[in-house]
Design an enzyme around this catalytic site. Structure first.
Site, PDB file in Angstrom:
ATOM      1  N   GLU A 407       0.799  -1.221   0.000  1.00  0.00           N
ATOM      2  CA  GLU A 407       0.000   0.000   0.000  1.00  0.00           C
ATOM      3  C   GLU A 407       0.834   1.274   0.000  1.00  0.00           C
ATOM      4  O   GLU A 407       0.486   2.260  -0.655  1.00  0.00           O
ATOM      5  CB  GLU A 407      -0.958   0.008   1.202  1.00  0.00           C
ATOM      6  CG  GLU A 407      -2.131  -0.945   1.099  1.00  0.00           C
ATOM      7  CD  GLU A 407      -1.790  -2.394   1.447  1.00  0.00           C
ATOM      8  OE1 GLU A 407      -2.677  -3.255   1.336  1.00  0.00           O
ATOM      9  OE2 GLU A 407      -0.626  -2.638   1.844  1.00  0.00           O
ATOM     10  N   GLN A 429      -8.079  -2.386  -0.624  1.00  0.00           N
ATOM     11  CA  GLN A 429      -9.000  -3.524  -0.670  1.00  0.00           C
ATOM     12  C   GLN A 429     -10.023  -3.438   0.452  1.00  0.00           C
ATOM     13  O   GLN A 429     -11.206  -3.703   0.268  1.00  0.00           O
ATOM     14  CB  GLN A 429      -8.202  -4.824  -0.583  1.00  0.00           C
ATOM     15  CG  GLN A 429      -8.955  -6.027  -1.084  1.00  0.00           C
ATOM     16  CD  GLN A 429      -8.034  -7.207  -1.290  1.00  0.00           C
ATOM     17  OE1 GLN A 429      -7.535  -7.800  -0.327  1.00  0.00           O
ATOM     18  NE2 GLN A 429      -7.798  -7.561  -2.549  1.00  0.00           N
ATOM     19  N   PHE A 430      -9.564  -3.036   1.621  1.00  0.00           N
ATOM     20  CA  PHE A 430     -10.406  -2.664   2.759  1.00  0.00           C
ATOM     21  C   PHE A 430      -9.770  -1.427   3.380  1.00  0.00           C
ATOM     22  O   PHE A 430      -8.546  -1.313   3.426  1.00  0.00           O
ATOM     23  CB  PHE A 430     -10.501  -3.795   3.787  1.00  0.00           C
ATOM     24  CG  PHE A 430     -11.168  -5.037   3.277  1.00  0.00           C
ATOM     25  CD1 PHE A 430     -12.537  -5.214   3.408  1.00  0.00           C
ATOM     26  CD2 PHE A 430     -10.435  -6.026   2.648  1.00  0.00           C
ATOM     27  CE1 PHE A 430     -13.168  -6.351   2.923  1.00  0.00           C
ATOM     28  CE2 PHE A 430     -11.040  -7.167   2.155  1.00  0.00           C
ATOM     29  CZ  PHE A 430     -12.410  -7.337   2.288  1.00  0.00           C
ATOM     30  N   ASP A 432      -9.266  -0.692   6.259  1.00  0.00           N
ATOM     31  CA  ASP A 432      -8.374  -1.064   7.364  1.00  0.00           C
ATOM     32  C   ASP A 432      -6.916  -1.129   6.904  1.00  0.00           C
ATOM     33  O   ASP A 432      -5.991  -0.828   7.660  1.00  0.00           O
ATOM     34  CB  ASP A 432      -8.760  -2.437   7.927  1.00  0.00           C
ATOM     35  CG  ASP A 432     -10.247  -2.567   8.181  1.00  0.00           C
ATOM     36  OD1 ASP A 432     -10.644  -2.689   9.348  1.00  0.00           O
ATOM     37  OD2 ASP A 432     -11.025  -2.553   7.207  1.00  0.00           O
ATOM     38  N   PHE A 433      -6.719  -1.540   5.632  1.00  0.00           N
ATOM     39  CA  PHE A 433      -5.363  -1.760   5.138  1.00  0.00           C
ATOM     40  C   PHE A 433      -4.623  -0.457   4.840  1.00  0.00           C
ATOM     41  O   PHE A 433      -3.441  -0.471   4.538  1.00  0.00           O
ATOM     42  CB  PHE A 433      -5.393  -2.629   3.880  1.00  0.00           C
ATOM     43  CG  PHE A 433      -5.993  -3.998   4.083  1.00  0.00           C
ATOM     44  CD1 PHE A 433      -6.187  -4.520   5.361  1.00  0.00           C
ATOM     45  CD2 PHE A 433      -6.367  -4.769   2.997  1.00  0.00           C
ATOM     46  CE1 PHE A 433      -6.747  -5.773   5.546  1.00  0.00           C
ATOM     47  CE2 PHE A 433      -6.918  -6.037   3.170  1.00  0.00           C
ATOM     48  CZ  PHE A 433      -7.110  -6.542   4.444  1.00  0.00           C
ATOM     49  N   HIS A 474     -11.282  -5.914   9.039  1.00  0.00           N
ATOM     50  CA  HIS A 474     -11.989  -5.654   7.791  1.00  0.00           C
ATOM     51  C   HIS A 474     -13.267  -4.850   8.012  1.00  0.00           C
ATOM     52  O   HIS A 474     -14.143  -4.821   7.145  1.00  0.00           O
ATOM     53  CB  HIS A 474     -12.357  -6.973   7.091  1.00  0.00           C
ATOM     54  CG  HIS A 474     -11.189  -7.795   6.667  1.00  0.00           C
ATOM     55  ND1 HIS A 474     -10.471  -8.568   7.556  1.00  0.00           N
ATOM     56  CD2 HIS A 474     -10.602  -7.968   5.458  1.00  0.00           C
ATOM     57  CE1 HIS A 474      -9.497  -9.196   6.902  1.00  0.00           C
ATOM     58  NE2 HIS A 474      -9.554  -8.844   5.626  1.00  0.00           N
TER      59      HIS A 474
END
Length: 668
Positions: A407, A429-430, A432-433, A474
């Site tokens: 990321e 992707q989420f 959270d990431f 997530h």
């Protein structure tokens, strides 16, 4: 002429096809930054500049690399690469003004030393976190490749910086995507006071190239002829055959990390050894012995540089201190965006929230031919939510790019695309990431326009939120991480109509936008949405219910919880405000509603402490206090990570507590 094989001190000058004029040019180019530095060290002791990072002894690298590149090829230097700036012929008074924090510099007094960039000279300055600029180089090179330009990008780091994860991520991306990036490692022996044997255990940092399937070289960083000749040969091949190359320059840092730190930790015999390898004195002796540099010419060159330094210093010193202008400072946080409204057509279709997002992406790709989408699994697979399914059939893999799991460097790559005139979207992707890409977002994208007037034309999509049993990694709704960072725009729509129009605007806006999309709404919320392209303005809230008894301020999934709760309670006297845009925030709509009702409850899915709800409560208390008939109420999730099990998640989320507090407020 063919230079003779002459060994002077510790450096050996071999047979290189370099003319006398070119060698004299290289000598002058090295001597200028050395003499500037010597002057700066005097000024530092006099208190006329605030700090200095010395590159004395490393001039051959900066000068050799810069001379080997074309003037229209980007260089991303570090704080010991004064030779990059002077070789690109930046007017010295502007450099001196930069170091004094004056307006003629490159950052309007907002940043110091070499923390700046300039499109005019194709230089992109560093940030103190070091690693992110490696990913930025990837993005600049990717733009060259997509435009089919035979150009490369050169980026510098030190041996200490190679310990950062960004180094691995950037090299991996460049290798996988065959990007023409020249990764230059200045291995100068120490990261501040930490020697190389405490930084890494491989014999040579160039050995790491093999791990990426990348060509690598070791070059004597103190030998200007070797640096210039070998780099020239390497970059000529990179232009014809785009690929990344890793070069380790062996050199030494002759002064402290910065002047205040000194060099007491360095053994004196090591200092003496490298003093004998000084790139300028060795080359000067070589040119004198071969008859290229006569004594009178040497004196003439030094006198000319001295005059240039003194004249430009006088010009910089005579400039007044920079004026303080609060309006100007605030206006320069973002690049100006002239919002152009595109009204929706009459034709609509009933679509899901997720379909509206996909439609916006597709239409924005058609509208902006320089837009590139990047994210994990977004190409053939269509993303984990299938939002970009089928996109590669229309736009191709060059513009719909699967990324490695990295990321941080991908956000940096997006920044590089913007620097080189393109637009970028990164799908987390989420949401959270995003923590793995937090640094370049808050320290690069957010600050770059304020620092040196370079915008970050980047949209980061953030699938977020709970209620789907996805557990602690997530399910977060982490908008508050970013709403407090000046320089970022944050959007969080609750309906398909808003999502499509606001995302279209995000791609038109030249500033960084974090676009939050609640996963639980993707396939559960439908709405009639215009088929054609349209836009919605940021910073404009939507009033969904009209009432005079109580104001409800919320966004995202909270909007739907509020609507359902009001219907369950059969309460029709609430003013329900859907914020839609969190930064900029529609404070006028908030205060107008609260002034009318006298009571307000703020609902967020986030936990309360440090949340946007808390900030809004403070704004209301400061601006609407005399209109309040009850305490400002906040409702949020529990102060725990979000759990997985259904009953635990229901307890965590604030929906039940919202009804209880709303009833309390109504009856207050």
């Amino acid at each position: 002429m063919l230079s003779k094989k002459v060994k002077m001190h510790q450096l050996e000058y071999k047979d290189f096809q370099i003319s006398n004029d070119k060698m004299l040019g290289l000598y002058k180019a090295m001597l200028k930054p050395r003499m500037i530095e010597e002057k700066m060290l005097i000024l530092l002791r006099q208190g006329k500049i605030s700090k200095w990072f010395s590159g004395i002894g490393q001039e051959a690298i900066s000068v050799g690399v810069t001379t080997a590149l074309n003037d229209d090829e980007y260089i991303l230097p570090m704080h010991r690469n004064l030779g990059v700036f002077t070789t690109r012929d930046i007017p010295l008074y502007r450099l001196f003004a930069q170091w004094q924090g004056k307006a003629s510099g490159f950052t309007n007094g907002r940043d110091r030393s070499f923390h700046f960039g300039t499109q005019e000279y194709k230089i992109v300055g560093m940030i103190s976190h070091l690693g992110p600029q490696l990913g930025v180089a990837d993005g600049i090179a990717l733009a060259h490749k997509l435009k089919e330009e035979k150009k490369l990008t050169s980026v510098f780091t030190g041996e200490g910086g190679t310990s950062e994860g960004d180094f691995h991520e950037a090299l991996n991306i460049a290798s996988v995507w065959d990007l023409p990036v020249l990764f230059c490692i200045e291995n100068n022996g120490y990261g501040l006071s930490t020697p190389t044997n405490e930084q890494y255990r491989c014999k040579d940092l160039a050995d790491r190239g093999a791990g990426y399937g990348m060509e690598s070289h070791i070059i004597d960083g103190n030998n200007i002829l070797e640096v210039y000749s070998k780099v020239s040969e390497i970059v000529e091949g990179m232009r014809e055959n785009p690929r990344p190359v890793l070069v380790e320059f062996k050199t030494f840092r002759m002064r402290g990390h910065e002047e205040a730190s000194g060099t007491k930790y360095v053994p004196q015999e090591l200092m003496d050894e490298w003093q004998e390898k000084d790139p300028i004195s060795n080359f000067e002796d070589y040119l004198s012995e071969t008859g290229v540099l006569a004594k009178d010419l040497q004196q003439e060159i030094r006198e000319s540089i001295t005059r240039e330094i003194d004249e430009n210093l006088e010009k910089a010193f005579s400039e007044s201190a920079i004026d303080s202008d609060e309006t100007k400072e605030l206006d320069n946080v973002f690049q100006y965006f002239n919002y152009q409204e595109v009204k929706p057509s009459g034709k609509t279709e009933n679509v899901r929230y997720i379909d509206a997002i996909s439609q916006s992406l597709r239409s924005s790709m058609e509208k902006h031919e320089n837009l590139v989408l990047m994210g994990q699994d977004i190409a053939d697979y269509g993303g984990v939510f299938k939002i970009t399914e089928g996109f590669i059939d229309q736009f191709g893999k060059e513009r719909i790019r699967n990324t490695p799991i990295c990321e941080s460097a991908i956000v940096g790559t997006a920044m590089g695309l913007s620097i080189n005139g393109m637009k970028a979207m990164v799908e987390m992707q989420f949401s959270d990431f995003v923590s793995s890409g937090f640094n370049p977002i808050v320290n690069y994208l957010a600050k770059v326009n304020y620092r040196w007037d370079q915008n970050a034309d980047v949209v980061i999509r953030m699938p977020c939120g709970g209620g789907v049993g996805a557990g602690p990694f997530h399910s977060q709704t982490n908008e508050a991480w970013f709403t407090k960072v000046p320089g970022l725009k944050v959007v969080y729509p609750a309906f398909p109509f808003d999502a499509k129009g606001l995302l279209n605007t995000a791609f038109n806006d030249p500033n960084p936008v974090l676009f939050f999309e609640h996963k639980a709404l993707y396939r559960s919320i439908r709405q009639d949405v215009p088929v054609d392209y349209y836009t919605l303005e940021f910073g404009k809230a939507s009033r969904l219910r009209e009432g005079k008894d109580v104001s409800i301020i919320t966004y995202g999934a909270g909007v739907h919880w509020a609507l359902e709760t009001l219907d369950e309670m059969d309460f029709h006297k609430a003013d329900l405000i859907d914020l839609r845009s969190l930064q900029p925030l529609d404070m006028d709509s908030i205060c107008e509603s609260v002034t009318k009702t006298g009571k307000v409850i703020i609902l967020t899915e986030d936990s309360l402490f440090g949340s946007l709800a808390s900030e809004i409560a403070a704004i209301i208390s400061e601006n609407c206090f005399e209109s309040l008939d009850a305490p400002v109420m906040r409702v949020g999730s529990l102060e725990t990570p979000i759990p997985f099990a259904e009953n635990l998640e229901k307890q965590y989320l604030p929906r039940k507590r919202f009804r209880e507090k709303l009833q309390y407020l109504i009856e207050y």
